[in-house]
Design a protein around this motif. Sequence first.
Motif, PDB file in Angstrom:
ATOM      1  N   SER A 225     125.616  84.240  57.817  1.00 30.55           N
ATOM      2  CA  SER A 225     124.492  84.883  57.026  1.00 30.55           C
ATOM      3  C   SER A 225     123.756  83.542  56.178  1.00 30.55           C
ATOM      4  O   SER A 225     122.783  83.841  55.469  1.00 30.55           O
ATOM      5  CB  SER A 225     125.051  85.858  56.034  1.00 30.55           C
ATOM      6  OG  SER A 225     126.009  85.448  55.058  1.00 30.55           O
ATOM      7  N   GLY A 226     124.367  82.612  55.695  1.00 28.97           N
ATOM      8  CA  GLY A 226     123.980  81.414  55.011  1.00 28.97           C
ATOM      9  C   GLY A 226     124.387  81.756  53.435  1.00 28.97           C
ATOM     10  O   GLY A 226     123.816  80.635  52.764  1.00 28.97           O
ATOM     11  N   ASP A 227     125.136  82.848  53.330  1.00 29.06           N
ATOM     12  CA  ASP A 227     125.558  82.886  51.863  1.00 29.06           C
ATOM     13  C   ASP A 227     126.790  82.181  51.635  1.00 29.06           C
ATOM     14  O   ASP A 227     127.387  81.402  52.472  1.00 29.06           O
ATOM     15  CB  ASP A 227     125.713  84.413  51.529  1.00 29.06           C
ATOM     16  CG  ASP A 227     124.494  85.402  51.814  1.00 29.06           C
ATOM     17  OD1 ASP A 227     123.553  84.654  51.229  1.00 29.06           O
ATOM     18  OD2 ASP A 227     124.543  86.561  52.158  1.00 29.06           O
ATOM     19  N   PHE A 228     127.177  81.998  50.360  1.00 29.14           N
ATOM     20  CA  PHE A 228     128.230  81.441  50.008  1.00 29.14           C
ATOM     21  C   PHE A 228     129.603  82.311  50.072  1.00 29.14           C
ATOM     22  O   PHE A 228     129.606  83.379  50.124  1.00 29.14           O
ATOM     23  CB  PHE A 228     128.269  81.110  48.408  1.00 29.14           C
ATOM     24  CG  PHE A 228     127.258  80.255  47.954  1.00 29.14           C
ATOM     25  CD1 PHE A 228     127.390  78.916  48.294  1.00 29.14           C
ATOM     26  CD2 PHE A 228     126.424  80.478  47.170  1.00 29.14           C
ATOM     27  CE1 PHE A 228     126.421  78.100  48.021  1.00 29.14           C
ATOM     28  CE2 PHE A 228     125.456  79.881  46.706  1.00 29.14           C
ATOM     29  CZ  PHE A 228     125.171  78.510  47.030  1.00 29.14           C
ATOM     30  N   MET A 229     130.612  81.441  50.880  1.00 27.04           N
ATOM     31  CA  MET A 229     131.828  82.330  51.081  1.00 27.04           C
ATOM     32  C   MET A 229     132.675  81.826  49.906  1.00 27.04           C
ATOM     33  O   MET A 229     133.362  80.876  49.612  1.00 27.04           O
ATOM     34  CB  MET A 229     132.589  81.723  52.204  1.00 27.04           C
ATOM     35  CG  MET A 229     133.910  82.396  52.519  1.00 27.04           C
ATOM     36  SD  MET A 229     134.633  81.719  54.272  1.00 27.04           S
ATOM     37  CE  MET A 229     133.811  82.470  55.403  1.00 27.04           C
ATOM     38  N   GLY A 230     133.107  82.932  49.252  1.00 22.84           N
ATOM     39  CA  GLY A 230     133.851  82.889  47.899  1.00 22.84           C
ATOM     40  C   GLY A 230     132.881  82.596  46.858  1.00 22.84           C
ATOM     41  O   GLY A 230     131.765  82.396  46.932  1.00 22.84           O
ATOM     42  N   LEU A 231     133.431  82.867  45.460  1.00 28.96           N
ATOM     43  CA  LEU A 231     132.575  82.609  44.235  1.00 28.96           C
ATOM     44  C   LEU A 231     132.181  81.158  44.294  1.00 28.96           C
ATOM     45  O   LEU A 231     132.721  80.235  44.139  1.00 28.96           O
ATOM     46  CB  LEU A 231     133.312  83.241  43.078  1.00 28.96           C
ATOM     47  CG  LEU A 231     132.756  82.835  41.728  1.00 28.96           C
ATOM     48  CD1 LEU A 231     131.762  84.041  41.648  1.00 28.96           C
ATOM     49  CD2 LEU A 231     133.560  83.341  40.462  1.00 28.96           C
ATOM     50  N   PRO A 232     130.819  80.916  43.964  1.00 34.44           N
ATOM     51  CA  PRO A 232     130.335  79.644  43.766  1.00 34.44           C
ATOM     52  C   PRO A 232     131.004  78.810  42.663  1.00 34.44           C
ATOM     53  O   PRO A 232     131.171  79.667  41.608  1.00 34.44           O
ATOM     54  CB  PRO A 232     128.720  79.750  43.644  1.00 34.44           C
ATOM     55  CG  PRO A 232     128.365  81.202  44.580  1.00 34.44           C
ATOM     56  CD  PRO A 232     129.632  81.802  44.283  1.00 34.44           C
ATOM     57  N   ILE A 233     131.331  77.632  42.605  1.00 32.03           N
ATOM     58  CA  ILE A 233     131.949  77.078  41.543  1.00 32.03           C
ATOM     59  C   ILE A 233     131.207  76.895  40.366  1.00 32.03           C
ATOM     60  O   ILE A 233     131.825  77.159  39.225  1.00 32.03           O
ATOM     61  CB  ILE A 233     132.610  75.746  42.070  1.00 32.03           C
ATOM     62  CG1 ILE A 233     133.483  75.093  40.956  1.00 32.03           C
ATOM     63  CG2 ILE A 233     131.248  74.547  42.358  1.00 32.03           C
ATOM     64  CD1 ILE A 233     134.016  73.956  41.441  1.00 32.03           C
ATOM     65  N   PRO A 234     129.834  76.704  40.492  1.00 32.98           N
ATOM     66  CA  PRO A 234     129.225  76.952  38.798  1.00 32.98           C
ATOM     67  C   PRO A 234     129.734  78.413  38.316  1.00 32.98           C
ATOM     68  O   PRO A 234     129.587  78.625  37.124  1.00 32.98           O
ATOM     69  CB  PRO A 234     127.818  76.560  39.296  1.00 32.98           C
ATOM     70  CG  PRO A 234     127.873  76.055  40.480  1.00 32.98           C
ATOM     71  CD  PRO A 234     128.876  76.595  41.402  1.00 32.98           C
TER      72      PRO A 234
END
Length: 279
Positions: free
Chosen positions: A161-170
Amino acid sequence: MTAAEADWSMEGEEEDEEPRGPVGKAFRLSAADSLSIGNAVCGFLAVCVLAWSAITQLQVNREFESDPRYFATAVVLLLIGATCDLFDGLVARRFRASAMGAELDNLADVISFGFAPAFMVVAWAGFSHKLPLWIVLAAAVSVLVAGVVRLARFACVKTKSGDFMGLPIPMGAMTVVSIVLLFQPSYLTLLGIFAVAWLMVSRIEYPKPKGNLAAVVLGWIMINVACLVVWAADLSGGDLLIQIGACMQIALVSAIPLRVLMFKREQRKERKETEAAIR
């Protein structure tokens, strides 16, 4: 073959094994790289501010009490770093990216959103004597390790999907900061920090800020900076503003996994209904 010829042959093989590529270009920093370096500098300065606060208070009072001015300064620096992190990718796509842009970005993120919030957890709970030091260090290490693993996985794994897998670190770092600013050290709050670390390495997909969403994220950062300035200046309503902002950050990070789980449950239900109808 003589010894001289053998030595010459081996030298030729060694030369062939050397990496080839645009070595000169690898040392040219682009505008996006400057933003990544700014992100790393902000993370380093945030750690310095917190360390200075702890050292000064322990020397004078021999007891550590979190000073809102120092913590607010550190958080503002992390938010500035998050702004640099938000724009470095946009600038790289708009103009040009150097050969080491991605590596610089990840290394800067480790400093600002991995090490800096982990150190903040230690400064917040490690000197309070309310909790065993080992469990405080375990919570801080979980934030750091989860951030490093999160960035390594981001560099290797791309979602369909192009989304982040997991909570983005920022966002994970800002959630840890929100817990630190909102609550006193306790086993429950440390459990929340462990939960944030787990979300960073989970397989839950988080939307990537693009277009209007990126503008919303930038606006959210600016609002947080304003709230922190009001709170650090001890102005009227500052405590309420910082509490509202921290609660909204925690609620946002918590709501997305719940929404994803509900969406997947609905998908499974529709799939079962479709299979039942076909049969």
